[in-house]
Design a protein around this motif. Structure first.
Motif, short mmCIF file in Angstrom:
data_model
loop_
_atom_site.label_atom_id
_atom_site.label_comp_id
_atom_site.label_asym_id
_atom_site.label_seq_id
_atom_site.Cartn_x
_atom_site.Cartn_y
_atom_site.Cartn_z
N ASN A 28 20.49 25.32 -8.34
CA ASN A 28 20.22 26.37 -9.33
C ASN A 28 18.73 26.68 -9.31
N ALA A 29 18.38 27.82 -8.69
CA ALA A 29 16.96 28.12 -8.47
C ALA A 29 16.20 28.26 -9.79
N ALA A 30 16.82 28.91 -10.77
CA ALA A 30 16.11 29.13 -12.04
C ALA A 30 15.77 27.79 -12.70
N ALA A 31 16.75 26.88 -12.69
CA ALA A 31 16.52 25.57 -13.31
C ALA A 31 15.47 24.78 -12.53
N LEU A 32 15.58 24.82 -11.22
CA LEU A 32 14.62 24.06 -10.39
C LEU A 32 13.20 24.61 -10.57
N ASN A 33 13.07 25.91 -10.67
CA ASN A 33 11.74 26.49 -10.87
C ASN A 33 11.13 26.05 -12.19
N MET A 34 11.94 26.04 -13.23
CA MET A 34 11.44 25.60 -14.54
C MET A 34 10.98 24.15 -14.48
N MET A 35 11.80 23.30 -13.83
CA MET A 35 11.44 21.88 -13.73
C MET A 35 10.13 21.72 -12.96
N THR A 36 9.98 22.49 -11.88
CA THR A 36 8.76 22.38 -11.07
C THR A 36 7.54 22.83 -11.87
N GLU A 37 7.72 23.84 -12.70
CA GLU A 37 6.59 24.34 -13.49
C GLU A 37 6.13 23.30 -14.52
N VAL A 38 7.08 22.58 -15.09
CA VAL A 38 6.76 21.73 -16.24
C VAL A 38 6.59 20.25 -15.85
N ASN A 41 30.68 19.03 0.49
CA ASN A 41 30.78 19.48 -0.89
C ASN A 41 32.24 19.67 -1.27
N ARG A 42 32.76 18.82 -2.12
CA ARG A 42 34.13 18.97 -2.63
C ARG A 42 34.12 19.47 -4.08
N TYR A 43 33.00 20.01 -4.52
CA TYR A 43 32.90 20.56 -5.89
C TYR A 43 32.38 21.99 -5.77
N GLY A 44 33.01 22.72 -4.83
CA GLY A 44 32.52 24.04 -4.46
C GLY A 44 32.54 25.05 -5.59
N ARG A 45 33.39 24.83 -6.61
CA ARG A 45 33.44 25.83 -7.67
C ARG A 45 32.20 25.76 -8.57
N ALA A 46 31.41 24.71 -8.41
CA ALA A 46 30.23 24.58 -9.27
C ALA A 46 28.93 24.38 -8.49
N VAL A 47 29.02 23.87 -7.28
CA VAL A 47 27.81 23.42 -6.57
C VAL A 47 27.59 24.26 -5.31
N CYS A 48 26.34 24.66 -5.08
CA CYS A 48 25.99 25.26 -3.80
C CYS A 48 24.86 24.43 -3.17
N THR A 87 20.48 20.47 -8.49
CA THR A 87 19.62 20.15 -7.33
C THR A 87 20.16 20.71 -6.02
N GLY A 88 21.44 21.10 -5.99
CA GLY A 88 22.06 21.37 -4.70
C GLY A 88 22.28 20.06 -3.96
#
Lengths: 372, 357
Positions: free
Chosen positions: A256-266, A245-252, A199-200
Motif C-alpha cells: 500500500n503505497a500511501a501507507a508506506l509513504n506515511m510511515m517513511t515520512e514519520v 501470494n495466496r491472499y490475492g484479494r487483499a495483497v499485492c 508492506t507487499g
C-alpha cells in the motif's frame, strides 16, 4: 456475508484437507507468523485436522505479546502521572508489566482511555487541551500507518498535547532472527496476510533466497489458511522455495503505497527489544527527529533499565516456536486469561490464549481461584 | 512554557522496576461484565456473606411464598454509556431489564420500583426524556411503577444517571423445572439474533463509521415467554435472558448446574448482518456479546420445533433451535464449526476486548 462465507465453506475446506494429506509424504514443520492466523487455525480445529501431516509452529506475530515489560511499565507510570491520559488498544490493558498491568493501574487511579484507532486519541487530545494524551502505540506494520497518520494529524491540527509512546515492530526482521536461532526447525512460513497488505511481499524474495524456505502470503479464513498450507506443503515436497501470494484479494507485491509513504515520512527503523526474543536488528520503528515533539520518550525524558523478571512463564520459548503452550508448566495453573503471567495468554492473538480457549483442557473453576 | 506540556515541567523521569502494588485484591471492571469473574465474585464473595441458610441461589429472580401467594422478586441496576443508543435508552432498558428477569423466571411482572442516582449537572431535559421512556416501557408491559427514590451525588460520582429497578411478579405455573433438570438430548433455543445490544452500544461509543449501525434488541420478553409456555408447558427446563456475557455466559452457568455439555451448531446461530460484520472486524464472538431482549431456553426435543413456531408467531421471527445437550465433554460448551467437529467455546471473562489487527 461476502468475503467471509465463501472462505468458510465446509466442502472446500474438506477438499483442501484431502489435497494437503495427499500431497504430504512426511510431516512438515510450518510456522504461521501471525497471531490472528494462530487463532483462526485453532478456532476452526485446522491444527487437529492436519496433525498427522503438519507440525504447526506458532509464530511471534502477536503485537501485544512481543511488547516488552518495560514498555508496559512506562505506560503504567505515565497513566499515573498527573495531567496525562494514557490511550491504547483494549488488548494492551491486561498485558502484565513488571508489576501489574494498565488495568490494575486504573484501579490505582491510572488515567486510561481505550481507543480503537490512534486517530481517536488525537481527537480526544484536541477536545481536552488541558491534558496530555499519550498513545501507547504497539503493533506490526498493520497498525503502524495509523500511528503515523496520528502524528501527521496532530501536527496539522497544531496539537501540543499529544505524543506517541512507540513500541511498533516489524515482522520480517523477526523472521530473520528466528531462522538464525539454534535449534530452529521451521521449514516453511505462512506470511502474515494483513502485514503484507501494507508492506507487499517483495521483501520476502530476498528472505527466501537467503534462507531457502518457502513463504506463502496467507489470509485468515479457514480456506485461506488451508490454501496457504497446501502451497507450502507442495513446495516442500518438490524441494522448491518461492514467495507465493495466496491472499490475492487483499495483497499485492508492492503493498500500500500511501501507507508506506506515511510511515517513511514519520518513522525510521530502530533496533528494539522484543519480549521473549531480545533485541532484534531493524526490528521496529521510532519517530524521526523531525517528529520529536510527538515522541513521548523525548517529551518526558524517559529512561528505563531492562529488568529481569523471575516467573515460571516461558513466553519466549512459545513466541519462538520452541515450546507448545500447553507444555509450559504454568499453563492453566498459574497462568490463565484472568491471571496471565505472560502476554501470549492475554491477547486473542496470543498462542497460549488460543490453546486455552480452543483445546480441550479441563474447564472447571478449580484451575484458578479468585483471591478472597 | 511554549511547546512543552505542563506535565513535563515537574516530571522526574521513570525508573524500572516500578514500585510494587498492594497485593490486596480489588474490584476491577471485569468483575461486572458477566462471565467467569462475575460468577466468582457472586459465588465466592457475595453469596457466602449475605445469604444464610440453604436458599443460596444465583437465579435472576427469587420465588417466594407470601400468605399463600407465590411471588417472584428481583432487582437490577442499570448504567449504560451512552444513555441514548440506537434502539433504546437507559429509561426503557432499566424497565425491560427487571421485567425480563421476572418473565424468564416464570412470573408475570406486576410492580416496579424505580430509584435514580443522578449526577450533579445532569440536564433536567435528559432526566425527563429518560423518565418518559421508562414510563412508556412500563405501560407497554402493563406494569406499574409504584415506588422509588432519588439521590443526587457530586459531579463525577456517577456517570450522568444510574437507575435501579426492583420488580414483583406473580408466579405462573408451570415454571421452568430448573437447569439442574436438563438432560442429554434436550434442545437449546434462542429467541432472536445475537449480540444486537452489545454491538449497538459499543459502536455508538466510538466513531467506527460502520454502516448500518446495529440496533439494540432492548425489549420485553413477556410475549416470548408466554409463547414458550403455550407450546411446551412443563417440558421447559430453563429460560434465561442472555444479557452481559451473552449466550455463552448463560450456557456455561447451566452446564455447571446440570454437569452436561451444550453443543451449538455455528450454522444455526442467528446473527444479523450488521452485528456479524462488526464482530468480524473487531474480532468478537456474537456468543459473548450482550443482549437486552433475547432469551435462551432449554427444553425436551419433542417440543422444540413447536416452541420455535410459536416464537415466530409471537414477534421473534428469527428464533431457532441452535444446539443440543450432550453427555459431559471435558468442555462445558462447544460449537460445531467448519469441519463439523465440536470446538470448545470459552466462558466470557471481562468485557470483550476488540483485537488490535
Amino acid at each position: 456475508m461476502k468475503y467471509v462465507d465463501e472462505f468458510r465453506s465446509p466442502e472446500t475446506a474438506r477438499q483442501l484437507v484431502q489435497q494437503i494429506r495427499a500431497s504430504a509424504t512426511r510431516r512438515w514443520a510450518i510456522m504461521e507468523v501471525c497471531g490472528g492466523q494462530t487463532h483462526s487455525l485453532l478456532r476452526h480445529g485446522i491444527d487437529l485436522e492436519l496433525a498427522d501431516c503438519i507440525d504447526l509452529i506458532h509464530g511471534p506475530g502477536c503485537p501485544v505479546c512481543v511488547t516488552p515489560s518495560r514498555a508496559v511499565d512506562l505506560a503504567i507510570q505515565l497513566s499515573l502521572t498527573p495531567g496525562v491520559v494514557l490511550a491504547s488498544f483494549g488488548d494492551m490493558f491486561r498485558v502484565p508489566g513488571t508489576a501489574g498491568s494498565l488495568q490494575t493501574a486504573r484501579v490505582s487511579g491510572g488515567n486510561l482511555l481505550m481507543v480503537y484507532s490512534p486517530v481517536d486519541a488525537v481527537r480526544f487530545a484536541a477536545e481536552h487541551p488541558d491534558q496530555h494524551v499519550v498513545f501507547f502505540s504497539v503493533g506490526f506494520e498493520t497498525t503502524a500507518p495509523a500511528a503515523a497518520l496520528a502524528a501527521l494529524q496532530a501536527r496539522s491540527r497544531g496539537l501540543k498535547n499529544f505524543s506517541l509512546l512507540m513500541s511498533n515492530v516489524r515482522v520480517l526482521p523477526a523472521m530473520n532472527a528466528l531462522m538464525g536461532q539454534p535449534g530452529n526447525r521451521v521449514q516453511g512460513f505462512l506470511a502474515a496476510g494483513h502485514v503484507c497488505c501494507i508492506t507487499g511481499y517483495h521483501e520476502y524474495e530476498e528472505f527466501v533466497a537467503q534462507h531457502r524456505v518457502p513463504v506463502v502470503v496467507t489470509g485468515f479464513e479457514p480456506t485461506d489458511l488451508l490454501q496457504g498450507l497446501l502451497e507450502c506443503v507442495k513446495q516442500l515436497e518438490h524441494s522448491s522455495c518461492r514467495v507465493v501470494n495466496r491472499y490475492g484479494r487483499a495483497v499485492c507485491r508492492s503493498g500500500n503505497a500511501a501507507a508506506l509513504n506515511m510511515m517513511t515520512e514519520v518513522f525510521e527503523v530502530t533496533d528494539p527489544e522484543w519480549r521473549g526474543m531480545g533485541q532484534i536488528p531493524a526490528g521496529g520503528f521510532r519517530l524521526r527527529d523531525s517528529f520529536a515533539e510527538y515522541d513521548t520518550h523525548r517529551r518526558f525524558s524517559l529512561t528505563s533499565e531492562p529488568c529481569n523478571i523471575e516467573s515460571g512463564c516461558r513466553a519466549g520459548d512459545v513466541l519462538t516456536g520452541r515450546l507448545v503452550p500447553s507444555d509450559c508448566p504454568e499453563f492453566g495453573r498459574g497462568c490463565t486469561p484472568e491471571t496471565p503471567l505472560g502476554a501470549p495468554m492475554v491477547s486473542t492473538e496470543g498462542a497460549c490464549a488460543a490453546y486455552f480457549r480452543y483445546h480441550r483442557f479441563p474447564a472447571d473453576s478449580s484451575r484458578e481461584e479468585m483471591p478472597a | 512554557m511554549t511547546d512543552q506540556p505542563h506535565v513535563a515541567d515537574n516530571y522526574r523521569g521513570i525508573s524500572c522496576p516500578v514500585p510494587p502494588e498492594s497485593d490486596a485484591p480489588r474490584i476491577t471492571l471485569a468483575h461486572g461484565e458477566g462471565g467467569r469473574l462475575s460468577r466468582k465474585l457472586l459465588e465466592q464473595i457475595i453469596l457466602p456473606v449475605v445469604y444464610s441458610g440453604a436458599s443460596i441461589s444465583i437465579q435472576d429472580a427469587a420465588h417466594l411464598s407470601l400468605s399463600g401467594k407465590n411471588i417472584a422478586f428481583c432487582t437490577d441496576s442499570h448504567t449504560v454509556t451512552p444513555i441514548f443508543f440506537p434502539g433504546g435508552d437507559l429509561g426503557s432498558l432499566s424497565v425491560y431489564g427487571t421485567i425480563n428477569d421476572l418473565a424468564v423466571s416464570g412470573a408475570v411482572p406486576r410492580w416496579l420500583s424505580l430509584s435514580l442516582i443522578l449526577e450533579e449537572g445532569l440536564p433536567i431535559s435528559v432526566l425527563r426524556t429518560i423518565l418518559e421512556s421508562a414510563a412508556s416501557a412500563a405501560g407497554r408491559c402493563d406494569v406499574q411503577i409504584v415506588t422509588g427514590d432519588t439521590k443526587v451525588v457530586p459531579r463525577g460520582a456517577v456517570d450522568g444517571i444510574f437507575i435501579n429497578t426492583a420488580g414483583i411478579g406473580e408466579v405462573l405455573h408451570p415454571v421452568p423445572s430448573g437447569p439442574e433438570t436438563i438432560v442429554a438430548g434436550d434442545h437449546v433455543v434462542v429467541s432472536g439474533p445475537l449480540g444486537q445490544h452489545g454491538m449497538a452500544v459499543l459502536l455508538s461509543r466510538q466513531s467506527f463509521l460502520l454502516e448500518p449501525v446495529p440496533s439494540s434488541d432492548s425489549a420485553p420478553l413477556i410475549e416470548a415467554v408466554a409463547a414458550i409456555r403455550r407450546a411446551a408447558g412443563s417440558s421447559i427446563r430453563a429460560i434465561r435472558d442472555a444479557t452481559r456475557g451473552g449466550v455463552s455466559a448463560v450456557l456455561h452457568e447451566w452446564a455447571t448446574d446440570c454437569r452436561l455439555t451444550f453443543e451449538l451448531d455455528a450454522s444455526r446461530i442467528p446473527v444479523s448482518a450488521p452485528v456479524r460484520s462488526a464482530c468480524e472486524l473487531l474480532g468478537l464472538d456474537p456468543l459473548h456479546v450482550a443482549n437486552e431482549g433475547l432469551l435462551v431456553a432449554v427444553m425436551s426435543p419433542d417440543v422444540s420445533e413447536t416452541v420455535v413456531r410459536e416464537l415466530h408467531q409471537a414477534g421473534c421471527p428469527e428464533a431457532a433451535v441452535t444446539g443440543t445437550v450432550v453427555e459431559r465433554d471435558i468442555c462445558p460448551v462447544t460449537v460445531r464449526r467448519i469441519f463439523g467437529t465440536a470446538q470448545p467455546l470459552d466462558e466470557p471473562s471481562g468485557a470483550p476486548l476488540p483485537r488490535i489487527c
